[in-house]
Design an enzyme around this catalytic site. Structure first.
Site, PDB file in Angstrom:
ATOM      1  N   GLU A 257     -16.795  -0.410  11.745  1.00  0.00           N
ATOM      2  CA  GLU A 257     -17.351  -0.116  11.138  1.00  0.00           C
ATOM      3  C   GLU A 257     -18.845  -0.347  11.392  1.00  0.00           C
ATOM      4  O   GLU A 257     -18.461  -1.425  11.883  1.00  0.00           O
ATOM      5  CB  GLU A 257     -16.763  -0.277   9.732  1.00  0.00           C
ATOM      6  CG  GLU A 257     -16.708   0.044   8.848  1.00  0.00           C
ATOM      7  CD  GLU A 257     -16.897   1.505   8.243  1.00  0.00           C
ATOM      8  OE1 GLU A 257     -17.900   1.789   9.182  1.00  0.00           O
ATOM      9  OE2 GLU A 257     -17.126   2.098   7.454  1.00  0.00           O
TER      10      GLU A 257
ATOM     11  N   ASP B 129     -19.629  -1.746   2.298  1.00  0.00           N
ATOM     12  CA  ASP B 129     -20.376  -2.041   1.376  1.00  0.00           C
ATOM     13  C   ASP B 129     -19.221  -2.370   0.184  1.00  0.00           C
ATOM     14  O   ASP B 129     -18.448  -3.256  -0.509  1.00  0.00           O
ATOM     15  CB  ASP B 129     -20.940  -0.863   0.848  1.00  0.00           C
ATOM     16  CG  ASP B 129     -21.736  -0.566  -0.157  1.00  0.00           C
ATOM     17  OD1 ASP B 129     -22.942  -2.122  -0.901  1.00  0.00           O
ATOM     18  OD2 ASP B 129     -22.549   0.130  -0.862  1.00  0.00           O
TER      19      ASP B 129
ATOM     20  N   GLY C 247     -15.982  -1.458  -0.088  1.00  0.00           N
ATOM     21  CA  GLY C 247     -15.016  -2.013   0.980  1.00  0.00           C
ATOM     22  C   GLY C 247     -14.332  -0.584   0.309  1.00  0.00           C
ATOM     23  O   GLY C 247     -12.580  -1.065   1.110  1.00  0.00           O
TER      24      GLY C 247
ATOM     25  N   THR D  17     -13.586   2.591   1.792  1.00  0.00           N
ATOM     26  CA  THR D  17     -13.615   3.161   2.580  1.00  0.00           C
ATOM     27  C   THR D  17     -12.714   2.544   4.198  1.00  0.00           C
ATOM     28  O   THR D  17     -11.659   2.958   3.935  1.00  0.00           O
ATOM     29  CB  THR D  17     -15.201   2.987   3.511  1.00  0.00           C
ATOM     30  OG1 THR D  17     -16.099   3.804   3.169  1.00  0.00           O
ATOM     31  CG2 THR D  17     -14.894   3.734   5.058  1.00  0.00           C
TER      32      THR D  17
ATOM     33  N   LYS E 124     -21.749  -5.477   3.462  1.00  0.00           N
ATOM     34  CA  LYS E 124     -22.582  -6.211   2.647  1.00  0.00           C
ATOM     35  C   LYS E 124     -22.243  -6.077   1.281  1.00  0.00           C
ATOM     36  O   LYS E 124     -21.454  -5.633   0.445  1.00  0.00           O
ATOM     37  CB  LYS E 124     -23.369  -4.494   1.913  1.00  0.00           C
ATOM     38  CG  LYS E 124     -24.710  -4.240   0.809  1.00  0.00           C
ATOM     39  CD  LYS E 124     -25.065  -2.858   0.465  1.00  0.00           C
ATOM     40  CE  LYS E 124     -25.540  -2.234   1.308  1.00  0.00           C
ATOM     41  NZ  LYS E 124     -25.950  -0.775   1.339  1.00  0.00           N
TER      42      LYS E 124
ATOM     43  N   ASP F  11     -27.551   6.316   8.869  1.00  0.00           N
ATOM     44  CA  ASP F  11     -27.441   6.802   8.362  1.00  0.00           C
ATOM     45  C   ASP F  11     -28.333   6.917   6.432  1.00  0.00           C
ATOM     46  O   ASP F  11     -27.970   6.935   5.704  1.00  0.00           O
ATOM     47  CB  ASP F  11     -26.999   7.929   8.335  1.00  0.00           C
ATOM     48  CG  ASP F  11     -25.973   8.615   7.243  1.00  0.00           C
ATOM     49  OD1 ASP F  11     -25.244   8.015   7.086  1.00  0.00           O
ATOM     50  OD2 ASP F  11     -26.360   9.666   6.603  1.00  0.00           O
TER      51      ASP F  11
END
Ligand code: IMP
Ligand code: MG
Length: 176
Positions: free
Chosen positions: A89, A93, A95, A97, A121, A149
């Site tokens: 990954e 962030d 978590g 996902t 993060k 992105d």
């Protein structure tokens, strides 16, 4: 935030950590598209043992972060039953996902699943996740480049930068 040299050094370190653990296990590296594309391609080229690759694509969630919805858009192509999976990954962030992806992959009965994330993060974690291989931890800010992105742009930057004044809401994670 991270120069090309920083990234190369980090990926070398991660590659040797991973090699120590799975070099003899014929692992399958599963990249989460699109963010992990560049990280994954640099990482596997530092690994000198038999491995296979696959990819998963998930939707960015919408709405509030606490009820984030993660949908699998594209399934892994090959069976992963009894395989040792390294889930690659770009950034963890909240978590959610990786949490959802791991639950999904577990149904396919892999021998093990380890997470490798270039960035962690930490400040906004909602779902605890155990990350086996972490490139760098940081707390604040929206980062782009090296595959990551902002509204679909900046993935092609060869370094990781921080967007000044970027919205931190989940819609900023949209992934066209
Ligand atoms: P999580 O589900 O909140 O952990 O979010 C993880 C996903 O959101 C990652 O796969 C990224 O695609 C995206 N993401 C989170 N933070 C950032 C960031 O700072 N820059 C770019 N993408 C991010
Ligand atoms: Mg992503």
């Amino acid at each position: 935030m991270l120069s090309q040299l920083d990234l190369a050094t980090t990926i070398n370190r991660l590659a040797s950590e991973i090699a120590n653990d799975v070099a003899d296990l014929n692992p399958v590296f599963v990249g989460l598209l699109k963010g992990s594309l560049i990280f994954m391609s640099d990482l596997i080229r530092q690994l000198n043992f038999p491995l296979t690759t696959d990819f998963l694509s998930v939707s960015s969630y919408q709405g509030t972060t606490s009820t984030g919805l993660v949908r699998i858009l594209n399934e892994v192509e090959h069976p992963i039953a009894n395989r040792h999976v390294i889930l690659v990954e770009d950034i963890v962030d909240s978590g959610q996902t990786v949490h959802h992806v791991i639950a999904h992959l577990r149904l396919k009965n892999p021998a093990s699943i380890r997470i490798c994330s270039l960035l962690d993060k930490t400040a906004r974690r909602l779902t605890p996740v155990a990350i086996s291989y972490i490139g760098h931890q940081f707390t604040d800010g929206f980062v782009v480049g090296f595959g990551m992105d902002y509204h679909g742009y900046y993935r092609n930057l060869p370094y990781v930068g921080i967007i000044k004044g970027a919205s931190e809401n989940p819609s900023a994670k949209s992934d066209p």
